[in-house]
Design a protein around this motif. Sequence first.
Motif, PDB file in Angstrom:
ATOM      1  N   LEU A  12       0.722  -1.172   0.210  1.00 23.36           N
ATOM      2  CA  LEU A  12      -0.091  -0.007   0.041  1.00 23.36           C
ATOM      3  C   LEU A  12       0.815   1.247   0.047  1.00 23.36           C
ATOM      4  O   LEU A  12       0.321   2.280   0.236  1.00 23.36           O
ATOM      5  N   SER A  13       2.057   1.099  -0.496  1.00 19.73           N
ATOM      6  CA  SER A  13       2.927   2.347  -0.248  1.00 19.73           C
ATOM      7  C   SER A  13       2.630   3.513  -1.172  1.00 19.73           C
ATOM      8  O   SER A  13       2.906   4.749  -0.897  1.00 19.73           O
ATOM      9  N   CYS A  14       1.662   3.514  -2.336  1.00 18.69           N
ATOM     10  CA  CYS A  14       1.404   4.444  -3.160  1.00 18.69           C
ATOM     11  C   CYS A  14       0.104   4.603  -3.019  1.00 18.69           C
ATOM     12  O   CYS A  14      -0.576   5.386  -3.540  1.00 18.69           O
ATOM     13  N   ASP A  21     -15.577   1.322   2.577  1.00 19.90           N
ATOM     14  CA  ASP A  21     -15.941   0.020   1.659  1.00 19.90           C
ATOM     15  C   ASP A  21     -14.426  -0.604   1.365  1.00 19.90           C
ATOM     16  O   ASP A  21     -14.473  -2.034   1.376  1.00 19.90           O
ATOM     17  N   ALA A  22     -13.638  -0.104   1.135  1.00 21.44           N
ATOM     18  CA  ALA A  22     -12.300  -0.687   0.737  1.00 21.44           C
ATOM     19  C   ALA A  22     -11.865  -1.293   2.158  1.00 21.44           C
ATOM     20  O   ALA A  22     -11.174  -2.483   1.979  1.00 21.44           O
ATOM     21  N   LEU A  23     -11.715  -0.795   3.178  1.00 23.39           N
ATOM     22  CA  LEU A  23     -11.501  -1.417   4.453  1.00 23.39           C
ATOM     23  C   LEU A  23     -12.158  -2.733   4.337  1.00 23.39           C
ATOM     24  O   LEU A  23     -11.468  -3.893   4.832  1.00 23.39           O
ATOM     25  N   LEU A  24     -13.443  -2.700   4.440  1.00 19.85           N
ATOM     26  CA  LEU A  24     -14.284  -3.734   4.357  1.00 19.85           C
ATOM     27  C   LEU A  24     -13.980  -4.969   3.498  1.00 19.85           C
ATOM     28  O   LEU A  24     -13.825  -6.090   3.804  1.00 19.85           O
ATOM     29  N   ILE A  43       1.437  -4.708   3.438  1.00 18.24           N
ATOM     30  CA  ILE A  43       2.763  -4.177   3.785  1.00 18.24           C
ATOM     31  C   ILE A  43       2.921  -2.635   3.293  1.00 18.24           C
ATOM     32  O   ILE A  43       2.136  -2.268   2.222  1.00 18.24           O
ATOM     33  N   ARG A  44       4.140  -2.157   3.729  1.00 13.63           N
ATOM     34  CA  ARG A  44       4.455  -0.660   3.351  1.00 13.63           C
ATOM     35  C   ARG A  44       3.175   0.205   3.518  1.00 13.63           C
ATOM     36  O   ARG A  44       2.851   0.845   2.474  1.00 13.63           O
ATOM     37  N   VAL A  45       2.431  -0.004   4.643  1.00 14.57           N
ATOM     38  CA  VAL A  45       1.293   0.827   5.177  1.00 14.57           C
ATOM     39  C   VAL A  45       1.684   2.303   5.360  1.00 14.57           C
ATOM     40  O   VAL A  45       2.435   2.393   6.028  1.00 14.57           O
ATOM     41  N   PRO A  46       1.265   3.553   4.524  1.00 17.25           N
ATOM     42  CA  PRO A  46       1.670   4.772   5.312  1.00 17.25           C
ATOM     43  C   PRO A  46       1.071   4.972   6.673  1.00 17.25           C
ATOM     44  O   PRO A  46       0.152   4.378   6.894  1.00 17.25           O
ATOM     45  N   PRO A  47       1.673   5.667   7.347  1.00 18.50           N
ATOM     46  CA  PRO A  47       1.406   5.929   8.877  1.00 18.50           C
ATOM     47  C   PRO A  47      -0.161   6.420   8.956  1.00 18.50           C
ATOM     48  O   PRO A  47      -0.958   5.807   9.707  1.00 18.50           O
ATOM     49  N   LEU A  48      -0.717   7.300   8.070  1.00 16.86           N
ATOM     50  CA  LEU A  48      -2.041   7.499   8.167  1.00 16.86           C
ATOM     51  C   LEU A  48      -2.972   6.472   7.934  1.00 16.86           C
ATOM     52  O   LEU A  48      -4.215   6.366   8.653  1.00 16.86           O
ATOM     53  N   LEU A  49      -2.808   5.872   6.962  1.00 21.10           N
ATOM     54  CA  LEU A  49      -3.435   4.614   6.730  1.00 21.10           C
ATOM     55  C   LEU A  49      -3.422   3.396   7.674  1.00 21.10           C
ATOM     56  O   LEU A  49      -4.425   2.736   8.071  1.00 21.10           O
ATOM     57  N   GLU A  50      -2.166   3.270   8.290  1.00 22.68           N
ATOM     58  CA  GLU A  50      -1.938   2.453   9.451  1.00 22.68           C
ATOM     59  C   GLU A  50      -2.931   2.857  10.738  1.00 22.68           C
ATOM     60  O   GLU A  50      -3.655   2.019  11.235  1.00 22.68           O
ATOM     61  N   ARG A  51      -2.974   4.219  10.908  1.00 25.60           N
ATOM     62  CA  ARG A  51      -3.757   4.645  11.869  1.00 25.60           C
ATOM     63  C   ARG A  51      -5.368   4.521  11.705  1.00 25.60           C
ATOM     64  O   ARG A  51      -5.925   3.901  12.806  1.00 25.60           O
ATOM     65  N   LEU A  52      -5.673   4.787  10.590  1.00 25.48           N
ATOM     66  CA  LEU A  52      -7.175   4.327  10.208  1.00 25.48           C
ATOM     67  C   LEU A  52      -7.234   2.880  10.227  1.00 25.48           C
ATOM     68  O   LEU A  52      -8.614   2.567  10.667  1.00 25.48           O
ATOM     69  N   HIS A  54      -6.004   0.480  12.233  1.00 28.75           N
ATOM     70  CA  HIS A  54      -5.980   0.541  13.661  1.00 28.75           C
ATOM     71  C   HIS A  54      -7.519   1.002  14.454  1.00 28.75           C
ATOM     72  O   HIS A  54      -7.923   0.374  15.187  1.00 28.75           O
ATOM     73  N   GLN A  55      -7.814   2.160  14.050  1.00 28.77           N
ATOM     74  CA  GLN A  55      -9.115   2.809  14.421  1.00 28.77           C
ATOM     75  C   GLN A  55     -10.352   2.233  14.066  1.00 28.77           C
ATOM     76  O   GLN A  55     -11.292   2.022  14.759  1.00 28.77           O
ATOM     77  N   HIS A  56     -10.403   1.164  13.068  1.00 32.19           N
ATOM     78  CA  HIS A  56     -11.289   0.444  12.688  1.00 32.19           C
ATOM     79  C   HIS A  56     -11.015  -1.086  13.247  1.00 32.19           C
ATOM     80  O   HIS A  56     -11.968  -1.926  12.556  1.00 32.19           O
ATOM     81  N   ASN A  57     -10.237  -1.278  14.049  1.00 33.15           N
ATOM     82  CA  ASN A  57      -9.963  -2.734  14.421  1.00 33.15           C
ATOM     83  C   ASN A  57      -9.514  -3.769  13.644  1.00 33.15           C
ATOM     84  O   ASN A  57     -10.033  -4.838  13.661  1.00 33.15           O
ATOM     85  N   LEU A  58      -8.790  -3.213  12.477  1.00 28.76           N
ATOM     86  CA  LEU A  58      -8.574  -4.220  11.724  1.00 28.76           C
ATOM     87  C   LEU A  58      -7.052  -4.361  11.560  1.00 28.76           C
ATOM     88  O   LEU A  58      -6.211  -4.717  10.205  1.00 28.76           O
ATOM     89  N   ALA A  59      -6.255  -4.369  12.711  1.00 31.38           N
ATOM     90  CA  ALA A  59      -4.598  -4.493  12.810  1.00 31.38           C
ATOM     91  C   ALA A  59      -4.354  -5.656  12.031  1.00 31.38           C
ATOM     92  O   ALA A  59      -3.278  -6.180  11.916  1.00 31.38           O
ATOM     93  N   HIS A  60      -5.356  -6.921  12.337  1.00 30.76           N
ATOM     94  CA  HIS A  60      -4.977  -8.117  11.998  1.00 30.76           C
ATOM     95  C   HIS A  60      -4.578  -8.193  10.439  1.00 30.76           C
ATOM     96  O   HIS A  60      -4.173  -9.191   9.934  1.00 30.76           O
ATOM     97  N   LEU A  61      -4.890  -7.095   9.712  1.00 33.23           N
ATOM     98  CA  LEU A  61      -4.591  -7.214   8.276  1.00 33.23           C
ATOM     99  C   LEU A  61      -3.248  -6.752   8.041  1.00 33.23           C
ATOM    100  O   LEU A  61      -2.539  -6.978   6.950  1.00 33.23           O
TER     101      LEU A  61
END
Length: 82
Positions: A12-14, A21-24, A43-52, A54-61
């Motif tokens: 997801l670096s780019c 809907d994308a998260l789901l 992998i290579r998840v930008p910090p803002l997306l990583e925070r998002l 985590h906020q949606h309880n999807l850290a297992h991804l």
Amino acid sequence: TRTDSTDARLDLSCCTHLDTDALLSLDVAHGWASRSGIDLWLIRVPPLLERLIHQHNLAHLLAPEPAPAHNNHAGDTATGTP
């Protein structure tokens, strides 16, 4: 990106934004892959997306460890070592 028969990584670096809907969709794909014996990781998840994520309880991804960096340069430019 497929790395072997039981591991798939989505870089997801780019990526600059993921809506609900994308998260789901990613969560559903992760579940489907898991039931098929495939580990699907982001992998290579930008910090803002990583925070998002985590906020949606999807850290297992998220990949459990950082993916190895692909260095196409000869030597390490930061340290000057070959």
